[in-house]
Motif scaffolding. Structure first.
Motif, PDB file in Angstrom:
ATOM      1  N   UNK A  98       8.939  -3.106 -16.872  1.00 49.73           N
ATOM      2  CA  UNK A  98       8.127  -3.543 -15.946  1.00 49.73           C
ATOM      3  C   UNK A  98       8.360  -4.024 -14.559  1.00 49.73           C
ATOM      4  N   UNK A  99       7.612  -3.339 -13.671  1.00 51.81           N
ATOM      5  CA  UNK A  99       7.818  -3.499 -12.018  1.00 51.81           C
ATOM      6  C   UNK A  99       6.527  -4.128 -11.682  1.00 51.81           C
ATOM      7  N   UNK A 100       6.949  -5.157 -10.761  1.00 52.41           N
ATOM      8  CA  UNK A 100       6.105  -6.103  -9.931  1.00 52.41           C
ATOM      9  C   UNK A 100       6.167  -5.501  -8.307  1.00 52.41           C
ATOM     10  N   UNK A 101       5.074  -5.127  -7.943  1.00 54.24           N
ATOM     11  CA  UNK A 101       5.334  -4.719  -6.221  1.00 54.24           C
ATOM     12  C   UNK A 101       4.476  -5.614  -5.491  1.00 54.24           C
ATOM     13  N   UNK A 102       4.973  -6.049  -4.301  1.00 50.96           N
ATOM     14  CA  UNK A 102       4.293  -7.117  -3.470  1.00 50.96           C
ATOM     15  C   UNK A 102       3.768  -6.365  -2.197  1.00 50.96           C
ATOM     16  N   UNK A 103       2.533  -6.707  -1.838  1.00 49.43           N
ATOM     17  CA  UNK A 103       2.168  -6.230  -0.346  1.00 49.43           C
ATOM     18  C   UNK A 103       1.625  -6.938   0.317  1.00 49.43           C
ATOM     19  N   UNK A 104       1.633  -6.839   1.768  1.00 50.48           N
ATOM     20  CA  UNK A 104       1.148  -8.072   2.356  1.00 50.48           C
ATOM     21  C   UNK A 104      -0.473  -7.554   3.220  1.00 50.48           C
ATOM     22  N   UNK A 105      -0.759  -6.539   2.484  1.00 49.06           N
ATOM     23  CA  UNK A 105      -2.422  -5.886   2.709  1.00 49.06           C
ATOM     24  C   UNK A 105      -2.734  -5.554   1.419  1.00 49.06           C
ATOM     25  N   UNK A 106      -4.231  -5.488   1.536  1.00 51.69           N
ATOM     26  CA  UNK A 106      -4.712  -4.841   0.122  1.00 51.69           C
ATOM     27  C   UNK A 106      -4.936  -3.296   0.362  1.00 51.69           C
ATOM     28  N   UNK A 107      -4.627  -2.692   1.463  1.00 51.05           N
ATOM     29  CA  UNK A 107      -4.612  -1.098   1.975  1.00 51.05           C
ATOM     30  C   UNK A 107      -3.491  -0.518   0.700  1.00 51.05           C
ATOM     31  N   UNK A 108      -3.820   0.593   0.876  1.00 47.20           N
ATOM     32  CA  UNK A 108      -2.718   1.601   0.245  1.00 47.20           C
ATOM     33  C   UNK A 108      -1.423   1.912   0.948  1.00 47.20           C
ATOM     34  N   UNK A 109      -0.458   1.135   0.925  1.00 45.22           N
ATOM     35  CA  UNK A 109       0.558   1.156   1.750  1.00 45.22           C
ATOM     36  C   UNK A 109       1.902   1.023   1.072  1.00 45.22           C
ATOM     37  N   UNK A 110       2.979   1.324   1.614  1.00 49.21           N
ATOM     38  CA  UNK A 110       4.351   0.867   0.698  1.00 49.21           C
ATOM     39  C   UNK A 110       4.532  -0.684   0.709  1.00 49.21           C
ATOM     40  N   UNK A 111       5.015  -1.060  -0.566  1.00 46.28           N
ATOM     41  CA  UNK A 111       5.163  -2.421  -0.876  1.00 46.28           C
ATOM     42  C   UNK A 111       6.394  -2.990   0.090  1.00 46.28           C
ATOM     43  N   UNK A 112       6.106  -4.215   0.224  1.00 47.20           N
ATOM     44  CA  UNK A 112       7.412  -5.001   0.970  1.00 47.20           C
ATOM     45  C   UNK A 112       8.331  -6.006   0.180  1.00 47.20           C
TER      46      UNK A 112
END
Length: 86
Positions: free
Chosen positions: A26-40
């Protein structure tokens, strides 16, 4: 299975979280935007329950609830909704 969590109020610059459950990981990806971009950032867990517990401890204080094909968090002030894709 994939869960998208959109945060109404960013927490430590995180605005979206995606949890992906594939076979034995199970992986959790974090984003600094709600847009469809690579995770940070990302985390790996052995079970979906571990990932959800981590999310609860770090991003919200209420329980995840399933309702009519969607998954919601009770505390709507912090989290808008979780969209569940299977």
């Amino acid at each position: 299975m994939r869960k998208y969590i959109i945060l109404d109020m960013p927490i430590n610059d995180i605005k979206k979280v995606m949890i992906v459950d594939v076979k034995d990981e199970v992986n959790m990806f974090l984003y600094n935007t709600s847009d469809d971009v690579p995770s940070i950032g990302d985390y790996s867990f052995e079970t979906l329950q571990e990932a959800e517990d981590f999310f609860t401890r770090n991003f919200q204080k209420k329980k995840i609830v399933n309702l009519r094909g969607f998954t919601y968090l009770i505390q709507l002030r912090i989290v808008r909704k979780i969209l569940l894709n299977q």
